[in-house]
Design a protein around this motif. Structure first.
Motif, PDB file in Angstrom:
ATOM      1  N   THR A 165       0.838  -1.203   0.000  1.00  0.00           N
ATOM      2  CA  THR A 165       0.000   0.000   0.000  1.00  0.00           C
ATOM      3  C   THR A 165       0.870   1.249   0.000  1.00  0.00           C
ATOM      4  O   THR A 165       0.579   2.217  -0.703  1.00  0.00           O
ATOM      5  N   SER A 166       1.958   1.225   0.756  1.00  0.00           N
ATOM      6  CA  SER A 166       2.866   2.376   0.798  1.00  0.00           C
ATOM      7  C   SER A 166       3.494   2.633  -0.563  1.00  0.00           C
ATOM      8  O   SER A 166       3.614   3.780  -1.001  1.00  0.00           O
ATOM      9  N   GLU A 167       3.916   1.566  -1.247  1.00  0.00           N
ATOM     10  CA  GLU A 167       4.489   1.714  -2.589  1.00  0.00           C
ATOM     11  C   GLU A 167       3.457   2.268  -3.560  1.00  0.00           C
ATOM     12  O   GLU A 167       3.755   3.143  -4.375  1.00  0.00           O
ATOM     13  N   LEU A 168       2.242   1.756  -3.462  1.00  0.00           N
ATOM     14  CA  LEU A 168       1.162   2.235  -4.325  1.00  0.00           C
ATOM     15  C   LEU A 168       0.906   3.721  -4.088  1.00  0.00           C
ATOM     16  O   LEU A 168       0.792   4.505  -5.036  1.00  0.00           O
ATOM     17  N   ALA A 169       0.861   4.128  -2.820  1.00  0.00           N
ATOM     18  CA  ALA A 169       0.638   5.539  -2.482  1.00  0.00           C
ATOM     19  C   ALA A 169       1.752   6.415  -3.040  1.00  0.00           C
ATOM     20  O   ALA A 169       1.489   7.475  -3.616  1.00  0.00           O
ATOM     21  N   ARG A 207       3.777   5.773  -5.599  1.00  0.00           N
ATOM     22  CA  ARG A 207       3.722   5.807  -7.063  1.00  0.00           C
ATOM     23  C   ARG A 207       2.613   6.718  -7.592  1.00  0.00           C
ATOM     24  O   ARG A 207       2.765   7.340  -8.639  1.00  0.00           O
ATOM     25  N   LEU A 208       1.500   6.776  -6.854  1.00  0.00           N
ATOM     26  CA  LEU A 208       0.361   7.583  -7.301  1.00  0.00           C
ATOM     27  C   LEU A 208       0.347   8.974  -6.692  1.00  0.00           C
ATOM     28  O   LEU A 208      -0.534   9.776  -6.998  1.00  0.00           O
ATOM     29  N   ASN A 209       1.302   9.249  -5.798  1.00  0.00           N
ATOM     30  CA  ASN A 209       1.384  10.546  -5.129  1.00  0.00           C
ATOM     31  C   ASN A 209       0.097  10.861  -4.362  1.00  0.00           C
ATOM     32  O   ASN A 209      -0.464  11.953  -4.474  1.00  0.00           O
ATOM     33  N   VAL A 210      -0.365   9.858  -3.601  1.00  0.00           N
ATOM     34  CA  VAL A 210      -1.536  10.028  -2.743  1.00  0.00           C
ATOM     35  C   VAL A 210      -1.156   9.543  -1.354  1.00  0.00           C
ATOM     36  O   VAL A 210      -0.106   8.938  -1.151  1.00  0.00           O
ATOM     37  N   ALA A 265      -1.375   7.175   2.049  1.00  0.00           N
ATOM     38  CA  ALA A 265      -1.546   5.734   2.236  1.00  0.00           C
ATOM     39  C   ALA A 265      -3.019   5.392   2.451  1.00  0.00           C
ATOM     40  O   ALA A 265      -3.503   4.360   1.977  1.00  0.00           O
ATOM     41  N   ALA A 266      -3.740   6.267   3.150  1.00  0.00           N
ATOM     42  CA  ALA A 266      -5.169   6.031   3.375  1.00  0.00           C
ATOM     43  C   ALA A 266      -5.938   6.029   2.045  1.00  0.00           C
ATOM     44  O   ALA A 266      -6.805   5.175   1.829  1.00  0.00           O
ATOM     45  N   ALA A 267      -5.609   6.967   1.162  1.00  0.00           N
ATOM     46  CA  ALA A 267      -6.280   7.016  -0.145  1.00  0.00           C
ATOM     47  C   ALA A 267      -5.932   5.779  -0.975  1.00  0.00           C
ATOM     48  O   ALA A 267      -6.813   5.175  -1.606  1.00  0.00           O
ATOM     49  N   ALA A 268      -4.669   5.366  -0.940  1.00  0.00           N
ATOM     50  CA  ALA A 268      -4.261   4.164  -1.683  1.00  0.00           C
ATOM     51  C   ALA A 268      -4.991   2.942  -1.141  1.00  0.00           C
ATOM     52  O   ALA A 268      -5.420   2.074  -1.907  1.00  0.00           O
ATOM     53  N   SER A 269      -5.151   2.863   0.159  1.00  0.00           N
ATOM     54  CA  SER A 269      -5.862   1.749   0.780  1.00  0.00           C
ATOM     55  C   SER A 269      -7.324   1.723   0.345  1.00  0.00           C
ATOM     56  O   SER A 269      -7.870   0.658   0.057  1.00  0.00           O
ATOM     57  N   GLN A 270      -7.952   2.887   0.283  1.00  0.00           N
ATOM     58  CA  GLN A 270      -9.349   2.966  -0.163  1.00  0.00           C
ATOM     59  C   GLN A 270      -9.478   2.531  -1.613  1.00  0.00           C
ATOM     60  O   GLN A 270     -10.396   1.781  -1.974  1.00  0.00           O
ATOM     61  N   HIS A 271      -8.568   2.960  -2.455  1.00  0.00           N
ATOM     62  CA  HIS A 271      -8.584   2.562  -3.861  1.00  0.00           C
ATOM     63  C   HIS A 271      -8.362   1.059  -3.998  1.00  0.00           C
ATOM     64  O   HIS A 271      -9.032   0.394  -4.791  1.00  0.00           O
ATOM     65  N   ALA A 272      -7.432   0.533  -3.210  1.00  0.00           N
ATOM     66  CA  ALA A 272      -7.166  -0.907  -3.246  1.00  0.00           C
ATOM     67  C   ALA A 272      -8.404  -1.698  -2.840  1.00  0.00           C
ATOM     68  O   ALA A 272      -8.700  -2.746  -3.422  1.00  0.00           O
ATOM     69  N   THR A 273      -9.148  -1.198  -1.871  1.00  0.00           N
ATOM     70  CA  THR A 273     -10.379  -1.871  -1.445  1.00  0.00           C
ATOM     71  C   THR A 273     -11.377  -1.951  -2.594  1.00  0.00           C
ATOM     72  O   THR A 273     -11.978  -3.005  -2.836  1.00  0.00           O
TER      73      THR A 273
END
Length: 64
Positions: A8-12, A14-17, A19-27
């Motif tokens: 999730t941290s890597e995703l956040a 890479r997307l410049n968001v 970690a909470a936003a990346a987690s929501q998107h991943a969900t």
């Protein structure tokens, strides 16, 4: 997201968001079977599914 997966941290990052936003998107992506998520130590690892790959290959996610 890569075929090897990412946290999730890597995703956040890479997307410049956040970690909470990346987690929501991943969900959302997980609930639609576009990714899977598994635990690795204290982190979660997200992998794209065959359906997610197929949609990326066809460009279905970018067409209006």
């Amino acid at each position: 997201m890569t075929a090897e997966g990412c946290t999730t941290s890597e995703l956040a990052r890479r997307l410049n968001v956040t970690a909470a936003a990346a987690s929501q998107h991943a969900t959302v992506l997980r609930n639609t079977d576009l990714i899977t998520t598994s635990r690795r130590g204290g982190s979660v690892l997200h992998h794209i599914t065959p359906l997610g790959l197929a949609l990326l290959r066809t460009g279905a996610l970018t067409k209006p």
